[in-house]
Design a protein around this motif. Structure first.
Motif, PDB file in Angstrom:
ATOM      1  N   GLY A 172     -65.046  46.666 -71.647  1.00  0.00           N
ATOM      2  CA  GLY A 172     -64.462  46.201 -70.388  1.00  0.00           C
ATOM      3  C   GLY A 172     -64.645  47.215 -69.268  1.00  0.00           C
ATOM      4  N   MET A 187     -59.764  43.886 -68.471  1.00  0.00           N
ATOM      5  CA  MET A 187     -60.326  44.564 -69.623  1.00  0.00           C
ATOM      6  C   MET A 187     -59.587  44.030 -70.850  1.00  0.00           C
ATOM      7  N   GLU A 188     -60.207  44.197 -71.988  1.00  0.00           N
ATOM      8  CA  GLU A 188     -59.564  43.768 -73.218  1.00  0.00           C
ATOM      9  C   GLU A 188     -58.254  44.551 -73.387  1.00  0.00           C
TER      10      GLU A 188
END
Length: 93
Positions: A48, A22-23
């Motif tokens: 994400g 994920m970011e």
């Protein structure tokens, strides 16, 4: 989720997790107001989560995981919409 894992796969050794990223959840420093920087960090983080949940919808074996994934998609999409509206309302010139 830890309880599900223990119940469904009691003999499975610990794993390093899924190969999904994920970011990052970092609020950058800068001259922009904190609220704007926070929202701009949260939107890709939520995106994400949605991507991971969609993957779970396709690959999960247990209905409980699919139900959780659907709830994540719905909630995170609504929050993204809200944050985009705030960005527009509060920070558009």
């Amino acid at each position: 989720m830890k309880a599900w894992r223990q119940e469904w796969y009691p003999d499975l050794p610990p794993t390093a997790g899924m190969a999904m990223e994920m970011e990052p959840m970092t609020v950058t420093e800068g001259d922009a107001p904190f609220d704007r920087r926070f929202i701009e960090a949260m939107i890709p983080h939520h995106e994400g989560a949605i991507a991971m949940a969609r993957d779970a919808l396709e690959k999960a074996e247990h209905a409980a995981i699919k139900t959780l994934a659907e709830a994540i998609i719905s909630a995170q999409a609504a929050e993204i919409d809200q944050m985009r509206e705030w960005l527009h309302t509060w920070f558009s010139n």
